[in-house]
Write a protein that holds these residues in place. Structure first.
Motif, PDB file in Angstrom:
ATOM      1  N   ALA A  29       0.825  -1.210   0.000  1.00  0.00           N
ATOM      2  CA  ALA A  29       0.000   0.000   0.000  1.00  0.00           C
ATOM      3  C   ALA A  29       0.862   1.264   0.000  1.00  0.00           C
ATOM      4  CB  ALA A  29      -0.935   0.000   1.199  1.00  0.00           C
ATOM      5  N   ASN A  30       1.990   1.196   0.700  1.00  0.00           N
ATOM      6  CA  ASN A  30       2.863   2.373   0.745  1.00  0.00           C
ATOM      7  C   ASN A  30       3.382   2.743  -0.633  1.00  0.00           C
ATOM      8  OD1 ASN A  30       2.713   2.949   3.428  1.00  0.00           O
ATOM      9  ND2 ASN A  30       4.487   1.686   3.988  1.00  0.00           N
ATOM     10  N   ALA A  31       3.641   1.719  -1.444  1.00  0.00           N
ATOM     11  CA  ALA A  31       4.173   1.982  -2.784  1.00  0.00           C
ATOM     12  C   ALA A  31       3.142   2.755  -3.609  1.00  0.00           C
ATOM     13  CB  ALA A  31       4.528   0.672  -3.478  1.00  0.00           C
ATOM     14  N   PHE A  32       1.893   2.332  -3.546  1.00  0.00           N
ATOM     15  CA  PHE A  32       0.882   3.066  -4.308  1.00  0.00           C
ATOM     16  C   PHE A  32       0.698   4.459  -3.724  1.00  0.00           C
ATOM     17  CE2 PHE A  32      -3.292   4.296  -5.902  1.00  0.00           C
ATOM     18  CZ  PHE A  32      -3.094   4.035  -7.248  1.00  0.00           C
ATOM     19  N   GLY A  33       0.748   4.563  -2.408  1.00  0.00           N
ATOM     20  CA  GLY A  33       0.635   5.871  -1.761  1.00  0.00           C
ATOM     21  C   GLY A  33       1.725   6.820  -2.226  1.00  0.00           C
ATOM     22  N   HIS A  34       2.880   6.257  -2.477  1.00  0.00           N
ATOM     23  CA  HIS A  34       3.976   7.103  -2.937  1.00  0.00           C
ATOM     24  C   HIS A  34       3.728   7.599  -4.363  1.00  0.00           C
ATOM     25  CE1 HIS A  34       7.728   9.040  -2.507  1.00  0.00           C
ATOM     26  NE2 HIS A  34       8.260   8.441  -3.554  1.00  0.00           N
ATOM     27  N   LEU A  35       3.127   6.728  -5.183  1.00  0.00           N
ATOM     28  CA  LEU A  35       2.774   7.158  -6.551  1.00  0.00           C
ATOM     29  C   LEU A  35       1.719   8.269  -6.486  1.00  0.00           C
ATOM     30  CD1 LEU A  35       2.595   3.673  -8.308  1.00  0.00           C
ATOM     31  CD2 LEU A  35       4.193   5.526  -8.897  1.00  0.00           C
ATOM     32  N   VAL A  36       0.792   8.140  -5.560  1.00  0.00           N
ATOM     33  CA  VAL A  36      -0.239   9.174  -5.385  1.00  0.00           C
ATOM     34  C   VAL A  36       0.426  10.497  -5.032  1.00  0.00           C
ATOM     35  CG1 VAL A  36      -2.233   9.933  -4.020  1.00  0.00           C
ATOM     36  CG2 VAL A  36      -2.045   7.538  -4.706  1.00  0.00           C
ATOM     37  N   SER A  37       1.314  10.455  -4.042  1.00  0.00           N
ATOM     38  CA  SER A  37       1.900  11.738  -3.629  1.00  0.00           C
ATOM     39  C   SER A  37       2.814  12.311  -4.710  1.00  0.00           C
ATOM     40  CB  SER A  37       2.622  11.633  -2.287  1.00  0.00           C
ATOM     41  OG  SER A  37       3.607  10.667  -2.354  1.00  0.00           O
ATOM     42  N   ARG A  38       3.337  11.455  -5.555  1.00  0.00           N
ATOM     43  CA  ARG A  38       4.193  11.941  -6.645  1.00  0.00           C
ATOM     44  C   ARG A  38       3.369  12.696  -7.702  1.00  0.00           C
ATOM     45  NH1 ARG A  38       8.541   7.680  -8.824  1.00  0.00           N
ATOM     46  NH2 ARG A  38       9.416   8.141  -6.784  1.00  0.00           N
ATOM     47  N   TYR A  39       2.159  12.250  -7.956  1.00  0.00           N
ATOM     48  CA  TYR A  39       1.407  12.809  -9.093  1.00  0.00           C
ATOM     49  C   TYR A  39       0.099  13.525  -8.744  1.00  0.00           C
ATOM     50  CZ  TYR A  39       4.762  10.278 -11.879  1.00  0.00           C
ATOM     51  OH  TYR A  39       5.934   9.846 -12.438  1.00  0.00           O
ATOM     52  N   GLU A  40      -0.296  13.529  -7.490  1.00  0.00           N
ATOM     53  CA  GLU A  40      -1.613  14.094  -7.172  1.00  0.00           C
ATOM     54  C   GLU A  40      -1.728  15.581  -7.556  1.00  0.00           C
ATOM     55  OE1 GLU A  40      -2.276  13.855  -2.938  1.00  0.00           O
ATOM     56  OE2 GLU A  40      -0.489  15.044  -2.502  1.00  0.00           O
ATOM     57  N   ARG A  41      -0.656  16.326  -7.382  1.00  0.00           N
ATOM     58  CA  ARG A  41      -0.736  17.761  -7.703  1.00  0.00           C
ATOM     59  C   ARG A  41      -0.946  17.967  -9.197  1.00  0.00           C
ATOM     60  NH1 ARG A  41       3.861  21.307  -5.768  1.00  0.00           N
ATOM     61  NH2 ARG A  41       5.094  19.886  -7.021  1.00  0.00           N
ATOM     62  N   LYS A  42      -0.235  17.192 -10.001  1.00  0.00           N
ATOM     63  CA  LYS A  42      -0.363  17.340 -11.458  1.00  0.00           C
ATOM     64  C   LYS A  42      -1.730  16.879 -11.946  1.00  0.00           C
ATOM     65  CE  LYS A  42       3.534  17.192 -13.930  1.00  0.00           C
ATOM     66  NZ  LYS A  42       4.634  16.644 -14.678  1.00  0.00           N
ATOM     67  N   ILE A  43      -2.211  15.779 -11.394  1.00  0.00           N
ATOM     68  CA  ILE A  43      -3.523  15.267 -11.822  1.00  0.00           C
ATOM     69  C   ILE A  43      -4.634  16.236 -11.404  1.00  0.00           C
ATOM     70  CG2 ILE A  43      -5.199  13.366 -11.499  1.00  0.00           C
ATOM     71  CD1 ILE A  43      -2.822  12.657 -13.345  1.00  0.00           C
ATOM     72  N   TYR A  44      -4.492  16.808 -10.230  1.00  0.00           N
ATOM     73  CA  TYR A  44      -5.495  17.769  -9.740  1.00  0.00           C
ATOM     74  C   TYR A  44      -5.491  19.023 -10.631  1.00  0.00           C
ATOM     75  CZ  TYR A  44      -8.104  20.596  -6.304  1.00  0.00           C
ATOM     76  OH  TYR A  44      -9.044  21.390  -5.679  1.00  0.00           O
ATOM     77  N   ARG A  45      -4.304  19.472 -10.991  1.00  0.00           N
ATOM     78  CA  ARG A  45      -4.199  20.645 -11.859  1.00  0.00           C
ATOM     79  C   ARG A  45      -4.802  20.361 -13.237  1.00  0.00           C
ATOM     80  NH1 ARG A  45       1.647  23.002 -13.492  1.00  0.00           N
ATOM     81  NH2 ARG A  45       1.893  20.925 -14.379  1.00  0.00           N
ATOM     82  N   LEU A  46      -4.474  19.197 -13.773  1.00  0.00           N
ATOM     83  CA  LEU A  46      -5.003  18.805 -15.082  1.00  0.00           C
ATOM     84  C   LEU A  46      -6.532  18.786 -15.046  1.00  0.00           C
ATOM     85  CD1 LEU A  46      -4.488  17.346 -17.901  1.00  0.00           C
ATOM     86  CD2 LEU A  46      -4.681  15.237 -16.638  1.00  0.00           C
ATOM     87  N   ALA A  47      -7.079  18.187 -13.998  1.00  0.00           N
ATOM     88  CA  ALA A  47      -8.537  18.082 -13.878  1.00  0.00           C
ATOM     89  C   ALA A  47      -9.173  19.462 -13.727  1.00  0.00           C
ATOM     90  CB  ALA A  47      -8.883  17.197 -12.682  1.00  0.00           C
ATOM     91  N   ARG A  48      -8.512  20.332 -12.975  1.00  0.00           N
ATOM     92  CA  ARG A  48      -9.065  21.692 -12.821  1.00  0.00           C
ATOM     93  C   ARG A  48      -9.026  22.427 -14.149  1.00  0.00           C
ATOM     94  NH1 ARG A  48      -5.953  24.733  -8.804  1.00  0.00           N
ATOM     95  NH2 ARG A  48      -7.212  26.469  -9.493  1.00  0.00           N
ATOM     96  N   HIS A  49      -7.960  22.260 -14.882  1.00  0.00           N
ATOM     97  CA  HIS A  49      -7.864  22.935 -16.174  1.00  0.00           C
ATOM     98  C   HIS A  49      -8.937  22.456 -17.144  1.00  0.00           C
ATOM     99  CE1 HIS A  49      -3.457  24.334 -15.662  1.00  0.00           C
ATOM    100  NE2 HIS A  49      -4.272  25.355 -15.588  1.00  0.00           N
ATOM    101  N   ILE A  50      -9.162  21.153 -17.194  1.00  0.00           N
ATOM    102  CA  ILE A  50     -10.127  20.651 -18.176  1.00  0.00           C
ATOM    103  C   ILE A  50     -11.565  20.914 -17.717  1.00  0.00           C
ATOM    104  CG2 ILE A  50     -10.943  18.650 -19.518  1.00  0.00           C
ATOM    105  CD1 ILE A  50      -8.172  17.486 -19.369  1.00  0.00           C
ATOM    106  N   THR A  51     -11.850  20.648 -16.442  1.00  0.00           N
ATOM    107  CA  THR A  51     -13.251  20.784 -16.008  1.00  0.00           C
ATOM    108  C   THR A  51     -13.620  22.218 -15.623  1.00  0.00           C
ATOM    109  OG1 THR A  51     -12.750  20.359 -13.670  1.00  0.00           O
ATOM    110  CG2 THR A  51     -13.242  18.438 -15.046  1.00  0.00           C
ATOM    111  N   ASP A  52     -12.629  23.030 -15.288  1.00  0.00           N
ATOM    112  CA  ASP A  52     -12.870  24.389 -14.817  1.00  0.00           C
ATOM    113  C   ASP A  52     -13.786  24.385 -13.586  1.00  0.00           C
ATOM    114  OD1 ASP A  52     -12.730  27.107 -14.693  1.00  0.00           O
ATOM    115  OD2 ASP A  52     -14.268  27.483 -16.208  1.00  0.00           O
ATOM    116  N   SER A  53     -13.612  23.405 -12.730  1.00  0.00           N
ATOM    117  CA  SER A  53     -14.441  23.337 -11.520  1.00  0.00           C
ATOM    118  C   SER A  53     -13.658  22.609 -10.429  1.00  0.00           C
ATOM    119  CB  SER A  53     -15.735  22.570 -11.839  1.00  0.00           C
ATOM    120  OG  SER A  53     -16.198  21.872 -10.698  1.00  0.00           O
ATOM    121  N   GLU A  54     -13.591  23.228  -9.246  1.00  0.00           N
ATOM    122  CA  GLU A  54     -12.819  22.595  -8.170  1.00  0.00           C
ATOM    123  C   GLU A  54     -13.481  21.330  -7.667  1.00  0.00           C
ATOM    124  OE1 GLU A  54     -11.206  25.146  -5.215  1.00  0.00           O
ATOM    125  OE2 GLU A  54     -10.299  26.433  -6.742  1.00  0.00           O
TER     126      GLU A  54
END
Lengths: 212, 84
Positions: A29-54
């Motif tokens: 589980a820690n390994a996947f958690g590390h992947l989450v923390s590595r990419y969550e900011r970028k994925i969140y930004r991408l989603a905000r850019h495309i959806t234009d909604s927080e």
């Protein structure tokens, strides 16, 4: 990410994505958690850019990582983990957009590009560098507002190519578009954003020249 | 000499440096003679740079907490299935 503590491997080496994916597949589980923390900011930004909604972006962030975890065994490893994640996030974001605008179909296949040349109304040099003229927060606000002014078909291509820095081929695959379609939308998006940013960043007193 | 329209059509590939040397030469010769296209090229380049330089913001704490909770539930469910 307090619950996931694994940062480095033996000898302090940071695990690469493939190693983390393999560990996560084995139930770490820690390994996947590390992947989450590595990419969550970028994925969140991408989603905000495309959806234009927080709030939509929050749902997309969650769905993306839940689906990635669920389908980890289906990840072939012939593309980068991040590109695979982006594909999931783009699909989730587009679903949100379509749901919200159910009266008007939002389609990336739709050639919103009517073949007309983008107009160049703002032909002026910029006043110094925007990074020096504005605070990070102000600049971020300006850049995000400019992106939101683009049609989804254009902003999605721009965000993948010039913000997330995917290649033309990766963008085409992620959006299920042809390479010429990606290129023509990217050009259009870049020119439109250039136009919008020039209105803000141009030298004061600079004449606005009509182009052509 | 390329027209401005032809120049603009190649602008993206020029900025991405994905064109062959011959076309590149033609484009460069166009911008040395056309101030408008030079400005458009320069400001397009800066547009791309300013977006590339934008660091992603942190995910808000409450959003992150909800994500972690959802993931932990998912992981627990998956482990349950494996054991069953």
């Amino acid at each position: 990410m307090a619950d996931f503590v694994m940062e480095t491997g033996e000898g302090g080496n940071v695990f690469d994505d493939t190693a983390l994916v393999n560990l996560a597949r084995g139930g770490d589980a820690n390994a996947f958690g590390h992947l989450v923390s590595r990419y969550e900011r970028k994925i969140y930004r991408l989603a905000r850019h495309i959806t234009d909604s927080e709030s939509d972006a929050e749902d997309v962030l969650q769905e993306t990582f839940l689906k990635a975890y669920e389908h980890l065994d289906g990840f072939q490893g012939n593309s980068k983990f991040y590109t695979w994640l982006v594909r999931i996030a783009v699909n989730e974001s587009l679903m949100k957009l379509r749901k919200r605008r159910s009266d008007r179909t939002v389609s990336l296949d739709e050639p919103s590009d009517n073949g007309e040349e983008p107009m160049m109304r703002e032909v002026a040099v910029w006043e110094g560098s925007p990074e020096e003229q504005y605070s990070n927060e102000e600049l971020r606000g300006i850049l995000e507002k400019a992106i939101q002014g683009l049609k989804p078909a254009f902003r999605t291509v721009f965000v993948l190519r010039d913000v997330e820095e995917l290649s033309t081929e990766e963008t085409a695959t992620a959006l299920d578009l042809s390479i010429p379609a990606v290129k023509s939308r990217l050009l259009r998006a870049r020119l439109e954003l250039r136009e919008r940013l020039t209105r803000i960043f141009k030298q004061k007193g600079e004449d606005v020249l009509a182009y052509l | 000499m390329l027209t401005c329209k032809e120049f603009l059509q190649e602008l993206s590939d020029y900025l991405d440096e994905t064109i062959d040397a011959e076309l590149r030469k033609k484009l460069e010769s166009h911008i040395t003679e056309c101030p408008n296209c030079w400005v458009i090229c320069d400001t397009s380049k800066k547009t791309i740079q300013v977006y590339k330089g934008m660091e992603p913001q942190n995910v808000p704490k409450d959003v992150q907490d909800r994500l972690m909770l959802a993931l932990q539930k998912k992981m627990a469910a998956k482990c349950g299935k494996v054991k069953a």
